[in-house]
Scaffold this motif. Sequence first.
Motif, short mmCIF file in Angstrom:
data_model
loop_
_atom_site.label_atom_id
_atom_site.label_comp_id
_atom_site.label_asym_id
_atom_site.label_seq_id
_atom_site.Cartn_x
_atom_site.Cartn_y
_atom_site.Cartn_z
N TYR A 12 -1.39 -0.95 -9.48
CA TYR A 12 -0.03 -0.58 -9.53
C TYR A 12 0.14 -0.08 -7.93
N VAL A 13 1.18 -0.31 -7.23
CA VAL A 13 1.61 0.19 -5.91
C VAL A 13 3.08 0.43 -5.83
N ARG A 14 3.27 1.82 -5.73
CA ARG A 14 5.04 1.98 -5.21
C ARG A 14 5.15 1.76 -4.05
N ALA A 21 3.53 -4.48 -10.04
CA ALA A 21 2.15 -4.74 -10.67
C ALA A 21 1.24 -5.87 -9.93
N TYR A 22 0.08 -5.70 -9.66
CA TYR A 22 -0.48 -6.77 -8.89
C TYR A 22 -2.16 -6.97 -9.39
N ASN A 75 14.64 2.75 -9.45
CA ASN A 75 15.94 3.32 -9.40
C ASN A 75 16.71 2.45 -10.57
N ALA A 76 16.96 3.14 -11.57
CA ALA A 76 17.84 2.56 -12.54
C ALA A 76 19.12 1.83 -12.10
N LYS A 89 11.76 -8.74 1.67
CA LYS A 89 11.49 -7.21 1.86
C LYS A 89 10.40 -6.80 0.93
N ASP A 90 10.38 -7.32 -0.34
CA ASP A 90 9.48 -6.69 -1.41
C ASP A 90 8.14 -7.07 -0.77
N LEU A 91 7.93 -8.35 -0.33
CA LEU A 91 6.59 -8.73 0.22
C LEU A 91 6.20 -7.78 1.30
N LEU A 92 6.97 -7.54 2.30
CA LEU A 92 6.71 -6.66 3.57
C LEU A 92 6.55 -5.23 3.06
N ASP A 93 7.18 -4.58 2.08
CA ASP A 93 6.95 -3.48 1.50
C ASP A 93 5.70 -3.40 0.80
N PHE A 94 5.30 -4.29 -0.01
CA PHE A 94 4.03 -4.35 -0.68
C PHE A 94 2.75 -4.23 0.49
N MET A 95 2.77 -4.98 1.63
CA MET A 95 1.78 -4.96 2.60
C MET A 95 1.76 -3.67 3.12
#
Length: 302
Positions: A12-14, A21-22, A75-76, A89-95
């Motif tokens: 996991y990475v935040r 999850a990866y 964030n709920a 953006k999720d992909l960029l943030d993941f990297m």
Amino acid sequence: MATLSRPAPLLYVRTPMLEVAYETHGPVEGEPVILLHGFPYDPRGYDEIAPVLAERGYRVFVPYLRGYGPTRFINAQVIRSGQQAALAKDLLDFMDALAIPQATLAGFDWGGRAACIVAALWPERVRGLMTGDGYNIQDIAKSLKPRAPETEHRLWYQYYFHTQRGVDGLTANRRDLCQLLWSLWSPSWVEGPSLYGKTAPSFDNPDFVAVVIHSYRHRFMYAPGDPALETIEQALALQPPISVPSISLCGADDGVGPAPEEDDDAEHFSGFYRRRILKGVGHNIPQEAPQATLDALLELLA
């Protein structure tokens, strides 16, 4: 070709938005490759590809997209957006979270859209791109223009999701509905029915329905996007070209959109670009054609 006997351990990475999850394979010092699934699929689509890349010394990352598997929003209260800018953006943030300065990307469907967008808007972060079905960046301004009747027929599920009945149906029957899509989109994939059970649990994510519904409503301008992503959406409205080395794999039997003989997407690629139509292959390109997917990636990595 080597095959995983069981999935790799989850990590996991935040990121600013998600707890992603990866799965990862290969040596830590290996050159990074990120493999991205679509709807309604999950990392199991790369089980025959990731270990082979790892054996060749590459560091392979296979994340669960937002709304799938163990990936969760932090964030709920935040909008459960499925718009194309959110996926990118999720992909960029993941990297960024994993300190990956540059990677070779492979993706199809939603994952291919994320990969295409990052390649177009942040080309310095992408060494090469394997994209399922070419240029996957949506031209939302043209989304309401009628298409050929046979195309409209294939998009029935998208129109279904525009209604409350569709929301209720996906909520109550998500596994059966997604299994139907598997069969319609990959009609010649003999192994598909026996493999579906390995992926279906990923749709039990508590945000799956909300993210899916928003994705298909936003692309037709029936739902507002996340205001924080508006700058990215404005850039995508210009249909930016992809300049990184790219290979497009298209399934000849794709039940969503069979590959036309003439490549209408070529004009969107300004660098090295090759397109290959795969006979007997449907929508789930990596899982139906792992060798062709692997060959394309190795060509880009050479």
